[in-house]
Design a protein around this motif. Sequence first.
Motif, short mmCIF file in Angstrom:
data_model
loop_
_atom_site.label_atom_id
_atom_site.label_comp_id
_atom_site.label_asym_id
_atom_site.label_seq_id
_atom_site.Cartn_x
_atom_site.Cartn_y
_atom_site.Cartn_z
N LYS A 10 4.12 -0.31 -6.00
CA LYS A 10 5.30 0.53 -5.79
C LYS A 10 5.08 1.49 -4.64
CE LYS A 10 7.16 0.87 -10.48
NZ LYS A 10 7.41 1.82 -11.59
N ASP A 11 3.90 2.05 -4.58
CA ASP A 11 3.60 3.04 -3.54
C ASP A 11 3.36 2.40 -2.17
OD1 ASP A 11 3.76 5.08 -5.40
OD2 ASP A 11 1.61 5.09 -5.80
N GLN A 12 2.92 1.14 -2.14
CA GLN A 12 2.50 0.53 -0.88
C GLN A 12 3.24 -0.78 -0.58
OE1 GLN A 12 -1.76 0.03 -0.93
NE2 GLN A 12 -2.02 1.83 -2.22
N LEU A 13 4.44 -0.91 -1.09
CA LEU A 13 5.16 -2.19 -0.97
C LEU A 13 5.29 -2.65 0.48
CD1 LEU A 13 6.57 -4.50 -2.36
CD2 LEU A 13 8.69 -3.18 -2.24
N SER A 14 5.65 -1.77 1.38
CA SER A 14 5.83 -2.16 2.77
C SER A 14 4.54 -2.73 3.35
CB SER A 14 6.29 -0.95 3.58
OG SER A 14 6.50 -1.32 4.92
N ARG A 15 3.42 -2.09 3.09
CA ARG A 15 2.14 -2.57 3.59
C ARG A 15 1.76 -3.91 2.95
NH1 ARG A 15 -3.12 -2.50 2.36
NH2 ARG A 15 -2.94 -1.22 0.49
N LEU A 16 2.05 -4.07 1.66
CA LEU A 16 1.73 -5.32 0.98
C LEU A 16 2.56 -6.48 1.52
CD1 LEU A 16 1.33 -4.12 -2.72
CD2 LEU A 16 -0.42 -4.40 -0.96
#
Length: 82
Positions: A10-16
């Motif tokens: 949830k916190d890092q969705l864009s990076r994932l």
Amino acid sequence: MGTYSLAQAKDQLSRLVDEALSGKIVTITRHGKPVVSLTPSAPTPVRLTKADIEQMRRRAEARPSLCADSVTLVREMRDEEP
């Protein structure tokens, strides 16, 4: 291969998503068990324009004629004596 908890995802969705797009396997877990893998989707098909179709038509017309349909040609090749 990266494994992330649901909270981390949830916190890092864009990076994932960027990781998955670069070819890395990204797995998201819930309570320590894998539940989702992120993978790139298939590329969007390109729509043919009228200009594309016209170019294909011109190229087809420019090819030499076979003087017979494919069925006839295959039968002739099959029935030829060596």
